[in-house]
Design a protein around this motif. Sequence first.
Motif, PDB file in Angstrom:
ATOM      1  N   TRP A  69       0.838  -1.204   0.000  1.00  0.00           N
ATOM      2  CA  TRP A  69       0.000   0.000   0.000  1.00  0.00           C
ATOM      3  C   TRP A  69       0.871   1.252   0.000  1.00  0.00           C
ATOM      4  CZ3 TRP A  69      -0.866   3.837   3.829  1.00  0.00           C
ATOM      5  CH2 TRP A  69      -1.973   4.653   3.614  1.00  0.00           C
ATOM      6  N   LEU A  70       1.922   1.238   0.807  1.00  0.00           N
ATOM      7  CA  LEU A  70       2.831   2.378   0.853  1.00  0.00           C
ATOM      8  C   LEU A  70       3.613   2.531  -0.451  1.00  0.00           C
ATOM      9  CD1 LEU A  70       4.195   1.918   4.480  1.00  0.00           C
ATOM     10  CD2 LEU A  70       2.788   3.827   3.678  1.00  0.00           C
TER      11      LEU A  70
ATOM     12  N   LEU B  71      -3.362   3.409   7.262  1.00  0.00           N
ATOM     13  CA  LEU B  71      -2.488   2.294   6.910  1.00  0.00           C
ATOM     14  C   LEU B  71      -3.049   0.974   7.433  1.00  0.00           C
ATOM     15  CD1 LEU B  71       1.252   1.959   6.785  1.00  0.00           C
ATOM     16  CD2 LEU B  71       0.130   0.589   8.520  1.00  0.00           C
TER      17      LEU B  71
ATOM     18  N   TRP C  54       8.277   5.427   8.531  1.00  0.00           N
ATOM     19  CA  TRP C  54       7.281   6.279   7.877  1.00  0.00           C
ATOM     20  C   TRP C  54       6.188   6.681   8.861  1.00  0.00           C
ATOM     21  CZ3 TRP C  54       2.014   5.788   6.912  1.00  0.00           C
ATOM     22  CH2 TRP C  54       1.473   6.721   6.029  1.00  0.00           C
TER      23      TRP C  54
ATOM     24  N   LEU D 255       4.979   6.361  -1.220  1.00  0.00           N
ATOM     25  CA  LEU D 255       5.252   6.974   0.074  1.00  0.00           C
ATOM     26  C   LEU D 255       6.564   6.509   0.689  1.00  0.00           C
ATOM     27  CD1 LEU D 255       1.639   6.783   1.553  1.00  0.00           C
ATOM     28  CD2 LEU D 255       2.797   8.773   0.559  1.00  0.00           C
ATOM     29  N   VAL D 256       7.010   5.318   0.303  1.00  0.00           N
ATOM     30  CA  VAL D 256       8.283   4.790   0.814  1.00  0.00           C
ATOM     31  C   VAL D 256       8.993   4.058  -0.320  1.00  0.00           C
ATOM     32  CG1 VAL D 256       7.406   4.486   3.168  1.00  0.00           C
ATOM     33  CG2 VAL D 256       7.289   2.578   1.547  1.00  0.00           C
TER      34      VAL D 256
ATOM     35  N   GLN E  22       6.977   9.506  11.140  1.00  0.00           N
ATOM     36  CA  GLN E  22       6.895  10.811  10.495  1.00  0.00           C
ATOM     37  C   GLN E  22       5.466  11.184  10.111  1.00  0.00           C
ATOM     38  OE1 GLN E  22       9.547  10.447   7.154  1.00  0.00           O
ATOM     39  NE2 GLN E  22      11.407  10.489   8.411  1.00  0.00           N
ATOM     40  N   ASN E  23       4.581  10.186  10.074  1.00  0.00           N
ATOM     41  CA  ASN E  23       3.186  10.420   9.652  1.00  0.00           C
ATOM     42  C   ASN E  23       2.210   9.743  10.609  1.00  0.00           C
ATOM     43  OD1 ASN E  23       3.558  11.567   6.654  1.00  0.00           O
ATOM     44  ND2 ASN E  23       5.017   9.892   6.951  1.00  0.00           N
TER      45      ASN E  23
ATOM     46  N   ARG F 143      -1.595   9.190   9.899  1.00  0.00           N
ATOM     47  CA  ARG F 143      -2.080   8.280   8.859  1.00  0.00           C
ATOM     48  C   ARG F 143      -2.025   6.808   9.303  1.00  0.00           C
ATOM     49  NH1 ARG F 143      -0.258   9.781   2.873  1.00  0.00           N
ATOM     50  NH2 ARG F 143      -2.113   8.497   2.523  1.00  0.00           N
TER      51      ARG F 143
ATOM     52  N   GLN G 165       1.631   3.976  -3.440  1.00  0.00           N
ATOM     53  CA  GLN G 165       1.381   5.418  -3.364  1.00  0.00           C
ATOM     54  C   GLN G 165       2.666   6.237  -3.427  1.00  0.00           C
ATOM     55  OE1 GLN G 165      -2.015   6.640  -0.663  1.00  0.00           O
ATOM     56  NE2 GLN G 165      -1.502   4.659   0.243  1.00  0.00           N
TER      57      GLN G 165
END
Length: 368
Positions: A229-230, A258, A247, A235-236, A250-251, A254, A233
Amino acid sequence: MAAIVGMLAACGSVPLQEPTPVETPRGAAPPAAAVVPGTLAQPRARWVPVPWAELPGWGQDNLFEAWNAWIKSCEKPQAPLASLCSEVRRLSIGTPDEQRAWVQQRLQPYRVETLQGEATGLLTSYFEPVIEASRVPTAAFTVPLYQPPATLAQRKPWYTRQEIDTLPEAQAALKGRALAYMADPVDALVLQIQGSGRVRITQADGSQRWVRLAYAGTNDQPYRSVGRWLLDQGLVKDASWPGIKAWLAQNPGRQQELLWSNPRVVFFKEETLSDLEAGFGPRGAQGVALTPGRSIAVDPGSIPYGTPVWLASPGPQTSLQKLVLAQDTGSAIAGAVRADYFAGWGAEAGDLAGRLRQPLQMWVLWPK
């Protein structure tokens, strides 16, 4: 997808299927790859006979370590492997040379390939987390781990992870079903993905005891990797568990998003964890306790449970050339040349399981 897909699936054994010779009917088109005489077929794989010299590292492994796992498989053997068990037990006190000579005398190695003839696949790893939990909810321990709800069989699929967290009817069905409470919902997700964990539970009176929370079923929703999923997108770039947790740090806002990206929820049962039981892993799909470094999860349509397998996997995390036993399966373990390596329990095993994703070749050792 990151190498976080291992999940115990001790949800009933799959009958061992005798391999059958591969034949091309007269007048039919040949298979995609040439068939070697003596090749055996499984529903999702084919086994190609090879000489012992093809097995990389054969002769260098400490077979004594694998023998303990083999004896475990003999607790629930299936034909034709069952006929070997009296000799396997007798050779548990044999020398490495005696064990190796017996294996070569009684078994034939077969290279595992896809039906199209591909011999290289994927190795990942899984482990048994060691966690802290509370028998009752507290200010610090708020994340419930549930036993199967009474209505699980009445609704298929059952509620998703998001619905369990938000719908009053789902929460009502789980009322009184919590076995324990964890502090971190991400650690709870890791436990569900791995399928089992060693848990030190603090009781309501303040006393503590070690138990094993073992796989008892799922909500029948599809498993979706939070790492994937990350990645999807953007994101990583590192979708290992350390990368995922970095991650999240830092977020934090969210985190729920997740968690809900994976609709599958695993339910547990509580088991004892005596000193003897603590020396082995949880029971896999074959119904026997797993052995760290010597048990693998496989697709039973490729390799039947209880089969000894020579595994070779070079890579940056570890280099493996060793004898293992096919004793488990998992929802993400599908295909001919595919295995999940049981690393054991605790932080070191978890680090390997979180990062291992490398090429794999396998040879089954089957009675002559």
